[in-house]
Design a protein around this motif. Structure first.
Motif, PDB file in Angstrom:
ATOM      1  N   LYS A 170      -6.476 -44.421  52.631  1.00 17.97           N
ATOM      2  CA  LYS A 170      -7.046 -44.538  51.195  1.00 17.97           C
ATOM      3  C   LYS A 170      -8.285 -43.784  50.954  1.00 17.97           C
ATOM      4  O   LYS A 170      -9.050 -44.513  50.129  1.00 17.97           O
ATOM      5  CB  LYS A 170      -6.913 -45.805  50.716  1.00 17.97           C
TER       6      LYS A 170
ATOM      7  N   PRO B  23     -10.981 -40.799  49.566  1.00 22.69           N
ATOM      8  CA  PRO B  23     -11.176 -39.900  48.738  1.00 22.69           C
ATOM      9  C   PRO B  23     -10.911 -38.443  49.230  1.00 22.69           C
ATOM     10  O   PRO B  23     -11.133 -38.205  50.264  1.00 22.69           O
ATOM     11  CB  PRO B  23     -12.538 -39.747  48.149  1.00 22.69           C
TER      12      PRO B  23
ATOM     13  N   SER C  19     -16.315 -49.752  53.199  1.00 20.91           N
ATOM     14  CA  SER C  19     -16.068 -49.609  51.929  1.00 20.91           C
ATOM     15  C   SER C  19     -16.626 -50.393  50.893  1.00 20.91           C
ATOM     16  O   SER C  19     -17.118 -51.586  51.232  1.00 20.91           O
ATOM     17  CB  SER C  19     -14.471 -49.756  51.592  1.00 20.91           C
TER      18      SER C  19
ATOM     19  N   ASP D 108     -17.429 -50.980  46.182  1.00 16.78           N
ATOM     20  CA  ASP D 108     -17.579 -50.492  44.960  1.00 16.78           C
ATOM     21  C   ASP D 108     -18.716 -50.409  44.173  1.00 16.78           C
ATOM     22  O   ASP D 108     -19.497 -51.563  44.129  1.00 16.78           O
ATOM     23  CB  ASP D 108     -16.471 -51.496  44.070  1.00 16.78           C
TER      24      ASP D 108
ATOM     25  N   HIS E  15     -18.832 -47.479  39.943  1.00 18.96           N
ATOM     26  CA  HIS E  15     -18.132 -46.188  39.738  1.00 18.96           C
ATOM     27  C   HIS E  15     -16.668 -45.687  40.094  1.00 18.96           C
ATOM     28  O   HIS E  15     -16.255 -44.816  40.127  1.00 18.96           O
ATOM     29  CB  HIS E  15     -18.908 -44.758  39.527  1.00 18.96           C
ATOM     30  N   GLY E  16     -16.295 -46.781  40.930  1.00 16.12           N
ATOM     31  CA  GLY E  16     -15.090 -46.532  41.727  1.00 16.12           C
ATOM     32  C   GLY E  16     -15.357 -47.063  43.251  1.00 16.12           C
ATOM     33  O   GLY E  16     -16.510 -47.284  43.417  1.00 16.12           O
ATOM     34  N   LYS E  17     -14.218 -47.014  44.056  1.00 14.18           N
ATOM     35  CA  LYS E  17     -14.520 -47.603  45.470  1.00 14.18           C
ATOM     36  C   LYS E  17     -14.708 -46.210  46.153  1.00 14.18           C
ATOM     37  O   LYS E  17     -14.402 -45.206  46.030  1.00 14.18           O
ATOM     38  CB  LYS E  17     -13.088 -47.897  45.975  1.00 14.18           C
ATOM     39  N   ILE E  18     -15.715 -46.601  47.284  1.00 10.75           N
ATOM     40  CA  ILE E  18     -16.232 -45.418  48.097  1.00 10.75           C
ATOM     41  C   ILE E  18     -15.810 -45.876  49.481  1.00 10.75           C
ATOM     42  O   ILE E  18     -16.165 -47.078  49.757  1.00 10.75           O
ATOM     43  CB  ILE E  18     -17.675 -45.156  47.849  1.00 10.75           C
TER      44      ILE E  18
END
Length: 772
Positions: free
Chosen positions: A220, A222, A481, A483, A486-489
């Motif tokens: 999962k 990017p 990981s 958040d 601005h989203g999950k990194i």
């Protein structure tokens, strides 16, 4: 001296270029390295446990795999107990993939089950003497629990030019890590054996596509930051890879530079012979004249003089071989290698020596032989053999070449010394001085806090902490990981499990938040199937930035690496690997269960007394392992042992090259001065002083040296700037380096020439004019 230098450096180069070539499957073995993101900002030599087995299951090109990792346990057999540093864990295919010679035991079964170990001959004798150790057991007291290992084989000591150097090889199945397959927990060096060597390019493309799919669907991650694997051929790794593996890599650039230095030393020696043989040819004018009168042909004269050159070269070669044998032990100390002169007794090196002998004879003797054999009889009989202006131009060009080489070497030596000094003294983000490092084992773990408290109370101890690894090189890779709003990194990060007080002991800079405290241990609740577990962590600046936070914003944020954690602080970036690599994201997390080392900060003026007290305390409190310590700064310096040793060799032979160039100039200036004896006498009679005569003779040589400075400076800048690119953190090449090198060369040339000039200027002119 020129040929001796070539022989010794040649042995070094053969050793470096021959790394790992003893493996019969060398052209089919590749190392897997890991990178995160298409641009490859984060690269690691280590992989997770899943890489090898999954690629074998997925790709038909893969015949086998082996995962490896070093440990440093205490090994015991009866009353023989040692802290071992080269204890290697490896998969059962180890002896199938690599060509290490198993002297006893079955290579197919030696590592095929847990708690099996293979010993080298040296280690077997250390623990068992002359008794056959096969089937017997040794106790391996690691960092978790002590285990009994069955000795299943005896292997020959690893070759000197092998990346993999071991004392013990234990089965990988003995480790808990073998029971789980993970992509991102990067702690293991992984090699693959391909079916065919030509499969590599196509396999790499297929692997990239496959790992992008794994990153997207399984991990999962990017699309712009996938986990990718790069395949490095085994024979390419030691000299060309930027990622150190089981030992520090060498440098192809340095090997090539040393090869060039060896040839240049020989060329300088040849130039000296060429120049001196040419300028002294006047002494042979009577002989040449008589031979020509008696009917000697050009080819006969050329053959005679080139024959003299051959004879001289043969004598030099014999003497060089003797000198190389004499100096080889010292050269081995210089390089830290175990080079054997027998390497040169193989067919190819012997043929190379013969060709070298022929080349030297023609290179050094060809021009003088041509000049002497082509002299015209009428000119010899009238006024003796005189040197032409074109010949003088040729000799001047050779002098310029010699000093160009010498100045290049001076510049290169200064830059190498500067860079290594920069590496030793660079602010690493922590204080490595006066820190004693002591390994732990399972017994120490069971009494960790009590032993730590006892050490802390000793006079001279300023602070004590523990960690999984030394900060000089941290290899634990993990996936983090978070958040950031601005989203999950997802971020691959290097992790260092540590105890309280690490930041204080190593004087790291905390730039936001707080250090770890005792209360945070209470949050690590493992009851109820770890549902309430929460760890505390400290990020470095790079990790906070990559997660999209400022240092202040990162504090109190939640991150996840299989379990939730709270960021309690952010520290200034520090170097946790070689300066060849840029600083990547790093996380300290509070956990003493993974501690492998105590790190003890001591007062600089009390080190001997503190060490003695520590040894007594350890012997009394820790019966399971000897007191084996090291200093953190020594461990840091070991990261650059390849550069240090190569630089020492480099500077030694650079000095020799400069010395040979000066000897040639000294002899040539002596002959020039001798030729101008009558002129100097007349000038003295007419009132010339010593300074004027010295300047008259020296100016021609100094002009040539100045021309050499102009040629050498851009050449040296180009090559050394290329060498510096191997370092992520490096010096800038300053103009003063070229000024110092040029000034040194001019000064040395002036002193060399002046010695003969002053001697001639102080001579009685009456004597010189009477003899003339």
């Amino acid at each position: 001296m020129g040929i001796t230098s070539c022989l010794l450096i040649g042995l070094f180069i053969i050793n470096e270029l021959g790394y790992d070539r003893f493996n019969k499957n060398a052209d089919r073995i590749v190392r897997i390295t890991m990178q995160f993101g298409e641009g490859g900002k984060q690269k690691f030599a280590e992989t997770g446990t899943k890489a090898g087995p999954q690629l074998k299951r997925t790709f038909p090109q893969v015949e086998s795999f082996v995962r490896m990792i070093f440990d440093d346990p205490v090994v015991k057999n009866g009353d023989r107990m040692y802290d071992e540093k080269h204890f290697l864990y490896a998969d059962s295919a180890f002896f199938k993939i690599f060509s290490f010679r198993l002297l006893r035991g079955d290579p197919k079964t030696a590592l095929d089950a847990p708690n099996k170990v293979v010993l080298t001959e040296t280690i077997a004798h250390r623990y068992f003497g002359n008794v056959n150790p096969i089937g017997k057991s040794i106790s391996v007291n690691g960092h978790v629990t002590p285990k009994s290992y069955e000795v299943t084989g005896i292997v020959a000591d690893a070759p000197e030019n092998s990346q993999i150097k071991y004392d013990f090889i234990a089965s990988f199945m003995s480790m808990d890590a073998s029971k789980h397959e993970e992509w991102c927990t990067a702690n293991y060096i992984t090699y693959l054996l391909l079916h065919k060597p030509d499969q590599l390019p196509g396999f790499q493309q297929q692997l990239n596509t496959y790992m992008r799919g794994v990153s997207k669907n399984e991990l999962k991650m990017p699309s712009n930051g996938p986990l990718l694997y790069n395949l490095e051929p085994l024979l390419w790794v030691h000299l060309h890879s930027q990622l150190d593996g089981l030992e520090p890599n060498g440098s192809a650039t340095m090997v090539y530079i040393l090869g060039i230095i060896a040839l240049l030393i020989l060329v300088i020696a040849c130039i000296n012979y060429t120049n001196l043989a040419t300028v002294q040819s006047g002494a042979k004018s009577t002989e040449i004249g008589i031979r020509k009168v008696l009917g000697a042909q050009k080819s006969q004269l050329f053959g005679q003089f080139i024959g003299e050159s051959f004879l001289l070269t043969i004598f030099a070669l014999v003497l060089a071989v003797v000198l190389a044998l004499v100096f080889l032990p010292y050269f081995n100390q210089l390089t830290g290698k175990e080079l054997a002169f027998s390497t040169l007794l193989k067919p190819l090196p012997i043929l190379s020596l013969i060709l070298l002998c022929v080349a030297i004879a023609f290179t050094s003797g060809g021009y003088p032989a041509f000049v002497l054999s082509n002299a015209k009889l009428i000119n010899i009989l009238k006024s003796g053999l005189k040197l032409t202006s074109s010949g003088g131009l040729f000799r001047k060009a050779l002098i310029v070449f010699q000093f160009t080489v010498s100045i290049c070497l001076i510049i290169a030596t200064i830059i190498v010394v500067q860079q290594l000094s920069y590496v030793r003294h660079k602010d690493l983000g922590y204080d490595k001085d006066h820190v004693i490092v002591v390994s732990t084992d399972s017994y120490v773990h069971s009494k960790y806090e009590a032993i730590k408290a006892g050490i802390a109370q000793m006079p001279g101890v300023l602070s004590v902490t523990g960690a999984n690894a030394m900060p000089t090189f941290v290899a634990w890779g993990d996936n983090l990981s978070a958040d950031n709003g601005h989203g999950k990194i997802n971020l691959n990060i290097t992790c260092l499990p540590s105890d309280l007080g690490l930041i204080k002991t190593l004087n790291m800079k905390l730039i936001a938040g707080t250090d770890f405290n005792d209360d945070e241990f209470k949050l690590m609740d493992t009851t109820n199937k770890w549902k309430n577990f929460r760890y505390s962590c400290i990020l470095n600046e790079t990790a906070a930035k990559d997660l999209g936070w400022t240092p202040q914003q990162a504090v109190d944020k939640t991150v996840d690496k299989g379990a939730p954690g709270t960021v309690v602080g952010v520290i200034k970036d520090f170097h946790f690997s070689s300066l060849h690599q840029p600083i990547g994201p790093m996380m300290l997390f509070l956990d003493t269960s993974f501690t492998n080392y105590y790190m003890i900060k001591v007062a600089g003026d009390k080190i001997p007394a503190t060490l003695q007290a520590l040894q007594t305390f350890w012997k009394d409190r820790v019966p399971t392992m000897p007191f084996d310590y090291r200093f953190l700064d020594d461990n840091y310096n070991s990261l650059y042992q390849t550069e240090q040793k190569t630089a020492t060799v480099f500077s030694t032979f650079s000095t020799l090259a400069i010395l040979l160039a000066c000897l040639g100039l000294f002899a040539l200036s002596a002959f020039t001065t001798m030729q101008r004896t009558k002129e100097i006498g007349i000038r003295k009679v007419l009132g010339a002083n010593v300074a004027g005569i010295v300047g008259l003779i020296a100016k021609d040589f100094l002009k040539l040296t100045f021309i050499a400075v102009l040629i050498a400076s851009p050449l040296a800048w180009y090559f050394m700037n290329h060498w510096l690119q191997d370092f992520a953190y490096r010096i800038n090449i300053n103009a003063w380096v070229f000024i110092v090198a040029g000034g040194t060369a001019i000064l040395v040339a002036f002193i060399t020439v002046s010695f003969q000039s002053i001697k001639a200027a102080l001579a009685n002119p009456v004597e010189s004019l009477r003899s003339e």
